[in-house]
Design a protein around this motif. Structure first.
Motif, PDB file in Angstrom:
ATOM      1  N   MET A  49     125.857  -7.299  -4.342  1.00 51.23           N
ATOM      2  CA  MET A  49     125.871  -8.392  -3.377  1.00 51.23           C
ATOM      3  C   MET A  49     127.281  -8.937  -3.252  1.00 51.23           C
ATOM      4  SD  MET A  49     123.599 -11.894  -3.381  1.00 51.23           S
ATOM      5  CE  MET A  49     123.802 -13.114  -2.103  1.00 51.23           C
ATOM      6  N   GLU A  50     127.768  -9.103  -2.014  1.00 54.39           N
ATOM      7  CA  GLU A  50     129.119  -9.596  -1.816  1.00 54.39           C
ATOM      8  C   GLU A  50     129.197 -11.076  -2.155  1.00 54.39           C
ATOM      9  OE1 GLU A  50     130.524  -8.822   2.068  1.00 54.39           O
ATOM     10  OE2 GLU A  50     130.377  -6.639   1.880  1.00 54.39           O
ATOM     11  N   GLN A  51     130.336 -11.447  -2.756  1.00 53.22           N
ATOM     12  CA  GLN A  51     130.560 -12.839  -3.090  1.00 53.22           C
ATOM     13  C   GLN A  51     130.892 -13.614  -1.819  1.00 53.22           C
ATOM     14  OE1 GLN A  51     130.224 -14.371  -6.092  1.00 53.22           O
ATOM     15  NE2 GLN A  51     129.427 -12.406  -6.834  1.00 53.22           N
ATOM     16  N   PRO A  52     130.330 -14.821  -1.611  1.00 46.99           N
ATOM     17  CA  PRO A  52     130.663 -15.624  -0.430  1.00 46.99           C
ATOM     18  C   PRO A  52     132.127 -16.051  -0.472  1.00 46.99           C
ATOM     19  CG  PRO A  52     129.391 -16.919  -2.008  1.00 46.99           C
ATOM     20  CD  PRO A  52     129.373 -15.506  -2.510  1.00 46.99           C
ATOM     21  N   VAL A  53     132.719 -16.176   0.693  1.00 45.15           N
ATOM     22  CA  VAL A  53     134.106 -16.628   0.795  1.00 45.15           C
ATOM     23  C   VAL A  53     134.114 -18.142   0.917  1.00 45.15           C
ATOM     24  CG1 VAL A  53     136.228 -16.530   2.143  1.00 45.15           C
ATOM     25  CG2 VAL A  53     134.827 -14.476   1.870  1.00 45.15           C
ATOM     26  N   ILE A  54     134.739 -18.807  -0.027  1.00 44.80           N
ATOM     27  CA  ILE A  54     134.824 -20.266  -0.021  1.00 44.80           C
ATOM     28  C   ILE A  54     136.217 -20.655   0.470  1.00 44.80           C
ATOM     29  CG2 ILE A  54     134.605 -22.372  -1.349  1.00 44.80           C
ATOM     30  CD1 ILE A  54     132.045 -20.722  -1.181  1.00 44.80           C
ATOM     31  N   LEU A  55     136.267 -21.415   1.556  1.00 47.63           N
ATOM     32  CA  LEU A  55     137.548 -21.819   2.115  1.00 47.63           C
ATOM     33  C   LEU A  55     138.111 -23.012   1.351  1.00 47.63           C
ATOM     34  CD1 LEU A  55     136.867 -21.641   5.963  1.00 47.63           C
ATOM     35  CD2 LEU A  55     137.659 -19.847   4.438  1.00 47.63           C
ATOM     36  N   SER A  56     139.398 -22.954   1.101  1.00 42.39           N
ATOM     37  CA  SER A  56     140.068 -24.107   0.502  1.00 42.39           C
ATOM     38  C   SER A  56     140.217 -25.208   1.556  1.00 42.39           C
ATOM     39  CB  SER A  56     141.444 -23.704  -0.014  1.00 42.39           C
ATOM     40  OG  SER A  56     142.310 -23.409   1.074  1.00 42.39           O
ATOM     41  N   LYS A  57     140.622 -26.381   1.139  1.00 41.61           N
ATOM     42  CA  LYS A  57     140.800 -27.491   2.083  1.00 41.61           C
ATOM     43  C   LYS A  57     141.871 -27.154   3.111  1.00 41.61           C
ATOM     44  CE  LYS A  57     141.674 -32.462   2.368  1.00 41.61           C
ATOM     45  NZ  LYS A  57     141.951 -33.712   1.612  1.00 41.61           N
ATOM     46  N   LEU A  58     142.956 -26.533   2.669  1.00 42.10           N
ATOM     47  CA  LEU A  58     144.021 -26.151   3.593  1.00 42.10           C
ATOM     48  C   LEU A  58     143.523 -25.106   4.590  1.00 42.10           C
ATOM     49  CD1 LEU A  58     147.190 -25.962   1.286  1.00 42.10           C
ATOM     50  CD2 LEU A  58     146.667 -27.668   3.045  1.00 42.10           C
ATOM     51  N   GLU A  59     142.727 -24.167   4.112  1.00 42.23           N
ATOM     52  CA  GLU A  59     142.182 -23.140   5.004  1.00 42.23           C
ATOM     53  C   GLU A  59     141.207 -23.738   6.007  1.00 42.23           C
ATOM     54  OE1 GLU A  59     142.422 -19.231   2.053  1.00 42.23           O
ATOM     55  OE2 GLU A  59     140.667 -20.554   2.020  1.00 42.23           O
ATOM     56  N   GLN A  60     140.415 -24.693   5.563  1.00 39.63           N
ATOM     57  CA  GLN A  60     139.490 -25.371   6.485  1.00 39.63           C
ATOM     58  C   GLN A  60     140.262 -26.090   7.576  1.00 39.63           C
ATOM     59  OE1 GLN A  60     136.594 -27.851   4.415  1.00 39.63           O
ATOM     60  NE2 GLN A  60     136.480 -26.375   2.733  1.00 39.63           N
ATOM     61  N   GLU A  61     141.352 -26.763   7.198  1.00 36.71           N
ATOM     62  CA  GLU A  61     142.166 -27.482   8.182  1.00 36.71           C
ATOM     63  C   GLU A  61     142.823 -26.508   9.156  1.00 36.71           C
ATOM     64  OE1 GLU A  61     144.895 -29.831   5.953  1.00 36.71           O
ATOM     65  OE2 GLU A  61     143.398 -31.335   5.383  1.00 36.71           O
ATOM     66  N   ALA A  62     143.327 -25.398   8.622  1.00 35.92           N
ATOM     67  CA  ALA A  62     143.974 -24.398   9.485  1.00 35.92           C
ATOM     68  C   ALA A  62     142.964 -23.800  10.457  1.00 35.92           C
ATOM     69  CB  ALA A  62     144.602 -23.302   8.636  1.00 35.92           C
ATOM     70  N   LEU A  63     141.734 -23.548   9.980  1.00 32.46           N
ATOM     71  CA  LEU A  63     140.693 -23.004  10.841  1.00 32.46           C
ATOM     72  C   LEU A  63     140.325 -23.995  11.942  1.00 32.46           C
ATOM     73  CD1 LEU A  63     138.547 -20.835  11.487  1.00 32.46           C
ATOM     74  CD2 LEU A  63     137.039 -22.002   9.861  1.00 32.46           C
ATOM     75  N   LEU A  64     140.167 -25.263  11.582  1.00 34.51           N
ATOM     76  CA  LEU A  64     139.817 -26.282  12.569  1.00 34.51           C
ATOM     77  C   LEU A  64     140.911 -26.410  13.626  1.00 34.51           C
ATOM     78  CD1 LEU A  64     137.960 -28.505  13.578  1.00 34.51           C
ATOM     79  CD2 LEU A  64     139.085 -30.091  11.994  1.00 34.51           C
TER      80      LEU A  64
END
Length: 265
Positions: free
Chosen positions: A1-16
């Motif tokens: 089973m693949e491990q879920p990808v957890i976004l860091s706070k910086l990655e969440q901000e960059a995505l938004l």
């Protein structure tokens, strides 16, 4: 089973920020600034080839985006609309349902079906590639091939691209169809019909004739032919002869009988 990808706070901000910046994109310049700006924060890359496929899975439009200097020969090998590496990779991975897909030139663990492409990556001087695309859709499909990532793409980078894919697709559909410039309607149809003279010129372009040769056949100057082609490019939302023919093929503009020769513009 693949491990879920957890976004860091910086990655969440960059995505938004990347998603917010994608919402107003309607024109080619906006698309370029977005993909080479906010998108780079999540997925740094040197070159991105954008491909748009029609309802019959034919290539309708393509574009090669890069903010740095790119050798002309390398650009052609990567992004040629007839037989470029990006197009062949996209066709292969879409046909085999291997999307998203990543490829590293020096990776000995690449799937056998992708190993044939590794030598081409090395020859182009781009060690890593990542691509993703939509399934077949009524309005046409999209695929995006990123070359020159700073390191081999893994599950994390593939996840980022999957999250951005809907915004890439919608923006690219608008840009490649020319909606922002008013040359096509939202349903992909042209803003006006191709004229009889334009159809004649398109026929001879498809036959491989130069502007001067077409002018001689039609009794007009090569410059007049060039002016007709420039108007056609704007109408079709394309940038060159090959793209124009591909777009006309998708719209079935050239499925009429061969036009008769004319003597006046």
């Amino acid at each position: 089973m693949e491990q879920p990808v957890i976004l860091s706070k910086l990655e969440q901000e960059a995505l938004l920020h990347a998603i917010e910046a994608a919402l107003p994109v309607r024109e080619a310049r906006q698309f370029f600034l977005w993909t080479q700006g906010q998108m780079q924060a999540l997925l740094p890359h040197q070159v991105m080839v954008c491909l748009r496929f029609g309802a019959d899975d034919e290539l309708v439009h393509s574009s090669c985006l890069h903010s740095g200097v790119l050798d002309v020969a390398v650009r052609s090998r990567l992004a040629d609309p007839a037989d470029g590496l990006a197009l062949r990779l996209a066709r292969h991975c879409r046909a085999s349902l291997q999307l998203p897909a990543s490829l590293a030139a020096g990776d000995g663990t690449a799937p056998p079906s992708l190993q044939a492409f590794q030598a081409e990556l090395r020859a182009c001087g781009v060690d890593n590639a990542l691509l993703h695309g939509t399934a077949r859709l009524p309005g046409g499909a999209s695929c995006f091939v990123l070359f020159g990532l700073p390191h081999a793409a893994r599950a994390r980078q593939a996840y980022f691209l999957a999250l951005l894919l809907p915004y890439l697709h919608l923006s690219w559909q608008c840009v490649s169809a020319g909606i922002g410039a008013g040359v096509a309607r939202a349903d992909g149809a042209l803003a006006r019909p191709v004229s009889a003279r334009e159809a004649e010129i398109l026929y001879w372009v498809k036959e491989g004739k130069s502007n001067d040769e077409i002018g001689q056949l039609l009794g007009i100057s090569g410059l007049t032919v060039k002016n007709h082609l420039q108007r056609l490019y704007r109408l079709l939302g394309v940038s060159n002869r090959a793209h124009a023919i591909a777009r006309c093929g998708a719209l079935r503009v050239l499925e009429r009988p061969r036009p008769a020769l004319a003597s006046a513009a």
